[in-house]
Design an enzyme around this catalytic site. Structure first.
Site, short mmCIF file in Angstrom:
data_model
loop_
_atom_site.label_atom_id
_atom_site.label_comp_id
_atom_site.label_asym_id
_atom_site.label_seq_id
_atom_site.Cartn_x
_atom_site.Cartn_y
_atom_site.Cartn_z
N SER A 17 0.76 -1.15 0.00
CA SER A 17 0.05 -0.05 0.00
C SER A 17 0.90 1.27 -0.02
O SER A 17 0.55 2.25 -0.53
CB SER A 17 -0.78 0.00 1.02
OG SER A 17 -0.38 0.05 2.40
N MET A 94 10.78 -6.34 5.02
CA MET A 94 11.07 -6.97 6.28
C MET A 94 12.33 -7.64 6.36
O MET A 94 12.36 -8.82 6.89
CB MET A 94 9.85 -7.95 6.71
CG MET A 94 8.42 -7.15 6.50
SD MET A 94 8.57 -5.66 7.22
CE MET A 94 7.89 -6.09 8.80
N HIS A 113 8.62 3.43 8.79
CA HIS A 113 8.26 2.76 10.05
C HIS A 113 7.11 3.03 10.86
O HIS A 113 6.71 4.09 10.83
CB HIS A 113 9.56 2.79 10.91
CG HIS A 113 9.34 1.67 12.09
ND1 HIS A 113 9.61 0.36 12.03
CD2 HIS A 113 9.10 1.92 13.43
CE1 HIS A 113 9.26 -0.24 13.28
NE2 HIS A 113 8.95 0.67 14.01
C1 GAR Z 1 3.83 -0.63 6.79
O1 GAR Z 1 2.90 -0.34 7.88
C2 GAR Z 1 5.18 -0.10 6.99
O2 GAR Z 1 5.24 0.86 7.97
C3 GAR Z 1 5.53 -1.59 7.73
O3 GAR Z 1 5.12 -2.68 6.71
C4 GAR Z 1 3.84 -2.14 6.60
C5 GAR Z 1 3.98 -2.42 4.91
O4 GAR Z 1 2.40 -2.19 4.44
N1 GAR Z 1 6.87 -1.53 7.65
C6 GAR Z 1 7.87 -2.13 8.90
O5 GAR Z 1 7.14 -2.57 10.06
C7 GAR Z 1 9.32 -1.92 8.63
N2 GAR Z 1 9.87 -2.41 10.04
P1 GAR Z 1 2.62 -2.19 2.86
O6 GAR Z 1 2.85 -3.45 2.13
O7 GAR Z 1 0.94 -1.99 2.76
O8 GAR Z 1 3.06 -0.74 2.54
#
Ligand code: GAR
Length: 221
Positions: A17, A94, A113
């Protein structure tokens, strides 16, 4: 004359997203950048489908195919360089990157983050914050260094935790702010307005709070 576009490479592991928010900002003409490539480390990552819909090349490079972290990172670097990437944008990626990666892209890696760093680094930051009982939560865009979520902070956004919030409703509010501030941070980078001074990021020519800049290191904000 055509505007020069910052070539960005997005690394993702999940639904994408944040990738979508960046795509939308580019397509609306607000962000002078081009996503040169998306790389995911999980074949089922939803980010791949989002990239496909927008004609963005994507690659799957699984960390499982490499016995050493450095070899995985070297494969990522090679692919990013082959696509002419200038700024690496971690969007829900990740994996922790090694010095091999930062040597190739010094001070040119950003991350989002879902917490107000330095609180709640690492995985499931939203749940960590919720369980801790914080009154305010939020998200942080920062440059990445060799630590876990420790690099210099570019922009943060705050959300209030309401009594009826759940872990998921809080995560949703935080995500909405992520989608707002990540494209902003990339836009500042593309305009050459970010300068790293030690732990601080100076935002040059920041005269207005319109970008939600409450960064005390901002010289004019
Ligand atoms: C997001 O909330 C981002 O901040 C988090 O993963 C999610 C990915 O969502 N990232 C972390 O936790 C990194 N430490 P998305 O795939 O919908 O963008």
């Amino acid at each position: 004359m055509e505007k020069r576009l910052l070539q960005i490479g997005v690394l993702a592991s999940g639904s994408g997203s944040n990738l979508q928010a960046i795509i939308d900002d580019i397509e609306s003409g607000n962000l002078p950048a081009k996503i040169a490539v998306l790389i995911v480390n999980k074949s089922q990552a939803g980010a791949v489908e989002r990239a496909r819909k927008h004609g963005i090349p994507s690659l799957i490079i699984s960390h499982k195919n490499f016995s050493r972290r450095e070899d995985f990172d070297a494969a990522l670097v090679k692919a990013l360089q082959e696509h002419g990437v200038e700024l690496v944008v971690l969007a829900g990626f990740m994996r922790v990157l090694s010095p091999v990666f930062f040597a190739a892209f010094p001070q040119r890696v950003m991350n989002i983050h879902p917490a107000l760093l330095p609180a709640f680094p690492g995985v499931d930051a939203q749940e960590q914050a919720f369980n801790y009982g914080v009154r305010f939560a939020g998200c942080t865009v920062h440059f990445v260094d060799e630590g876990v979520d420790t690099g210099p902070i570019i922009i943060q956004a705050v959300v209030e935790v309401q009594p009826d919030d759940t872990r998921d409703s809080l995560a949703k509010k935080i995500l909405a702010q992520e989608h707002r501030i990540y494209p902003q941070a990339i836009k500042l980078y593309a305009a050459g307005r970010l300068e790293i001074k030690g732990r601080k990021v100076i935002i040059r020519d920041c005269q207005t709070p319109a970008i939600g800049c409450t960064n005390p290191s901002c010289e004019e904000g």
